[in-house]
Design an enzyme around this catalytic site. Structure first.
Site, PDB file in Angstrom:
ATOM      1  N   TYR A 190       0.809  -1.216   0.000  1.00  0.00           N
ATOM      2  CA  TYR A 190       0.000   0.000   0.000  1.00  0.00           C
ATOM      3  C   TYR A 190       0.850   1.278   0.000  1.00  0.00           C
ATOM      4  O   TYR A 190       0.379   2.355  -0.339  1.00  0.00           O
ATOM      5  CB  TYR A 190      -0.916  -0.016   1.225  1.00  0.00           C
ATOM      6  CG  TYR A 190      -2.018   1.012   1.201  1.00  0.00           C
ATOM      7  CD1 TYR A 190      -3.259   0.703   0.658  1.00  0.00           C
ATOM      8  CD2 TYR A 190      -1.824   2.285   1.725  1.00  0.00           C
ATOM      9  CE1 TYR A 190      -4.277   1.638   0.647  1.00  0.00           C
ATOM     10  CE2 TYR A 190      -2.835   3.224   1.719  1.00  0.00           C
ATOM     11  CZ  TYR A 190      -4.058   2.903   1.176  1.00  0.00           C
ATOM     12  OH  TYR A 190      -5.059   3.831   1.166  1.00  0.00           O
ATOM     13  N   LYS A 207      -0.709 -14.431   3.005  1.00  0.00           N
ATOM     14  CA  LYS A 207      -0.751 -15.200   1.748  1.00  0.00           C
ATOM     15  C   LYS A 207       0.618 -15.872   1.574  1.00  0.00           C
ATOM     16  O   LYS A 207       1.297 -15.701   0.557  1.00  0.00           O
ATOM     17  CB  LYS A 207      -1.074 -14.242   0.577  1.00  0.00           C
ATOM     18  CG  LYS A 207      -1.356 -14.916  -0.751  1.00  0.00           C
ATOM     19  CD  LYS A 207      -2.665 -15.665  -0.825  1.00  0.00           C
ATOM     20  CE  LYS A 207      -2.813 -16.369  -2.154  1.00  0.00           C
ATOM     21  NZ  LYS A 207      -3.994 -17.259  -2.203  1.00  0.00           N
ATOM     22  N   ASP A 236      -7.427 -14.969   0.998  1.00  0.00           N
ATOM     23  CA  ASP A 236      -8.554 -15.219   0.091  1.00  0.00           C
ATOM     24  C   ASP A 236      -9.658 -16.012   0.789  1.00  0.00           C
ATOM     25  O   ASP A 236     -10.843 -15.697   0.665  1.00  0.00           O
ATOM     26  CB  ASP A 236      -8.090 -15.891  -1.217  1.00  0.00           C
ATOM     27  CG  ASP A 236      -7.085 -17.003  -0.996  1.00  0.00           C
ATOM     28  OD1 ASP A 236      -6.590 -17.169   0.135  1.00  0.00           O
ATOM     29  OD2 ASP A 236      -6.793 -17.728  -1.966  1.00  0.00           O
ATOM     30  N   ASP A 238      -6.618  -2.931   4.162  1.00  0.00           N
ATOM     31  CA  ASP A 238      -7.414  -1.928   3.453  1.00  0.00           C
ATOM     32  C   ASP A 238      -8.641  -2.587   2.818  1.00  0.00           C
ATOM     33  O   ASP A 238      -9.773  -2.127   2.976  1.00  0.00           O
ATOM     34  CB  ASP A 238      -6.533  -1.281   2.377  1.00  0.00           C
ATOM     35  CG  ASP A 238      -7.279  -0.251   1.554  1.00  0.00           C
ATOM     36  OD1 ASP A 238      -7.954   0.605   2.161  1.00  0.00           O
ATOM     37  OD2 ASP A 238      -7.201  -0.302   0.318  1.00  0.00           O
ATOM     38  N   ASP A 297     -12.998  -2.741   4.273  1.00  0.00           N
ATOM     39  CA  ASP A 297     -14.185  -2.328   3.514  1.00  0.00           C
ATOM     40  C   ASP A 297     -15.169  -3.490   3.369  1.00  0.00           C
ATOM     41  O   ASP A 297     -16.390  -3.295   3.412  1.00  0.00           O
ATOM     42  CB  ASP A 297     -13.801  -1.798   2.121  1.00  0.00           C
ATOM     43  CG  ASP A 297     -13.464  -0.311   2.151  1.00  0.00           C
ATOM     44  OD1 ASP A 297     -12.982   0.163   3.204  1.00  0.00           O
ATOM     45  OD2 ASP A 297     -13.680   0.381   1.142  1.00  0.00           O
TER      46      ASP A 297
END
Ligand code: NAI
Ligand code: MG
Length: 331
Positions: free
Chosen positions: A122, A169, A202, A226, A230
């Protein structure tokens, strides 16, 4: 008289100053000894002064004990990213808790995403490898990972959550997420009594929708945090309900997740819930836990009773809802 805490207030653009006014009305009703200093930033400020983030605002924010932020418009990246960086705010805490009375996808949701705020994809460290080929660098350090993991466990212990999930991940990002997970495991070993689990980002995204009760506190790297925060906002009825805190080496910065909402600005329509919940997070960070509980209980009472703004199906204005929260605190 007890010590006054100096709080820098940056209302910003659009609904920013409106929801902040509501937040301050509720904070005042707690009786917490806060002294506010108001500062300018954002699109309007840019137009008037030629600067979206004046030095005076930055200096005021740094000198305060905490910063209340509303929202800004197109200058969000210049203003808020700069503030987070200059304040050394390496932890981004994003709670998602569903409230009775608010129409939402998953009413059982109650989770806190603890997002590493200082490194990772990010940060946007990008380059070009040749014509039509671009790169992005993902730096993950043991120091920043351990620091955020400890913060997640400390929060879990304080807030009474029983589990921390490290989201990663590592099957693909073998080097960077090994650094992250090893730091998380070291932190986990220091916190007896808080369960520790690791999960792939995931599958976490899917499980958050199917069974959000699997999650309590999540700790993760910057970009995953991030996106997942949401997603979590989507579970509980949207952005109007989501506060956030940026914490670290300097004063804490408390801001709703939503933006300046130009479509409803200046009409008294903005839902102040996220900002009021920011006020509760600020109270807690300065040691006013009982006051924070009172604010949250009063807000929950209003939401359950339909004493809300139009976006939640009620008929109150922004300040009307703030007054309803205050009335419940005093009632
Ligand atoms: P937004 O969050 O401002 O609005 C998205 C939708 O949600 C709009 O329909 C808006 O009316 C509604 N909404 C947002 N807050 C609400 C509230 N408190 N009560 C009721 N409804 C609410 O996001 P958008 O439209 O993508 O961006 C608008 C501006 O805000 C842009 O200039 C963007 O750069 C800026 N922005 C600033 C942020 C910040 O200051 N931290 C964060 C996100 C966007
Ligand atoms: Mg985001």
């Amino acid at each position: 008289m007890s010590k006054q805490h100096e709080i820098a207030v940056i209302g910003g653009d659009g609904v920013g100053p409106e929801v902040v006014e509501a937040e301050l009305a509720v904070l005042d009703a707690t009786g917490a000894p806060f002294a506010y200093k108001h500062y300018d930033a954002g699109d309007d400020c840019l137009e008037r002064t030629g600067q979206a983030m004046p030095e005076e605002t930055l200096a005021g924010a740094k000198a305060a004990e905490a910063v209340i932020f509303g929202a800004v418009g197109a200058s969000a990246a210049e203003v808020i990213l700069r503030l987070r960086k200059e304040l050394g705010a390496w932890a981004n805490l994003r709670p998602s808790k569903a409230y009775a009375g608010v129409d939402c996808l998953r009413p059982e949701t109650d989770m806190m995403i603890v997002r590493e705020n200082s490194e990772g994809l990010y940060i946007g460290e990008e380059g070009e490898r040749g014509p039509g080929v671009a790169t992005a660098t993902r730096v993950i350090s043991d120091a920043a990972s351990y620091r955020i993991a400890r913060h997640a466990f400390e929060f879990a212990r304080q807030a009474g959550y029983g589990k921390v999930t490290a989201v990663h991940k590592v099957n693909v990002l073998k080097k960077t997420d090994t650094v992250f997970l090893e730091a998380c495991r070291r932190a986990a070993a220091e916190f007896d009594g808080v369960e520790y689990e690791e999960a792939l980002v995931d599958s976490v995204a899917m499980r958050m929708i199917l069974k959000p009760s699997d999650f309590q506190v999540m700790v993760t790297t910057n970009l995953f945090g991030d996106i997942l925060s949401d997603l979590a906002a989507g579970l509980i009825g949207g952005l109007g309900m989501c506060p956030s805190a940026n914490l670290g080496d300097g004063p804490g910065l408390f801001e709703p997740v939503h933006g300046s909402a130009p479509d409803i600005a200046g009409q008294g329509k903005a839902n102040p819930s996220a900002a009021i919940l920011c006020g509760a997070m600020l109270l807690r960070s300065l040691g006013y836990g009982d006051e924070a509980d009172r604010v949250e209980a009063a807000l929950a009472g209003c939401l359950a009773a339909g004493e809300t703004t139009q976006d939640l199906g009620g008929s109150l204005s922004t300040m009307g809802m703030a007054s309803a929260v205050v009335a419940r605190m005093e009632g």
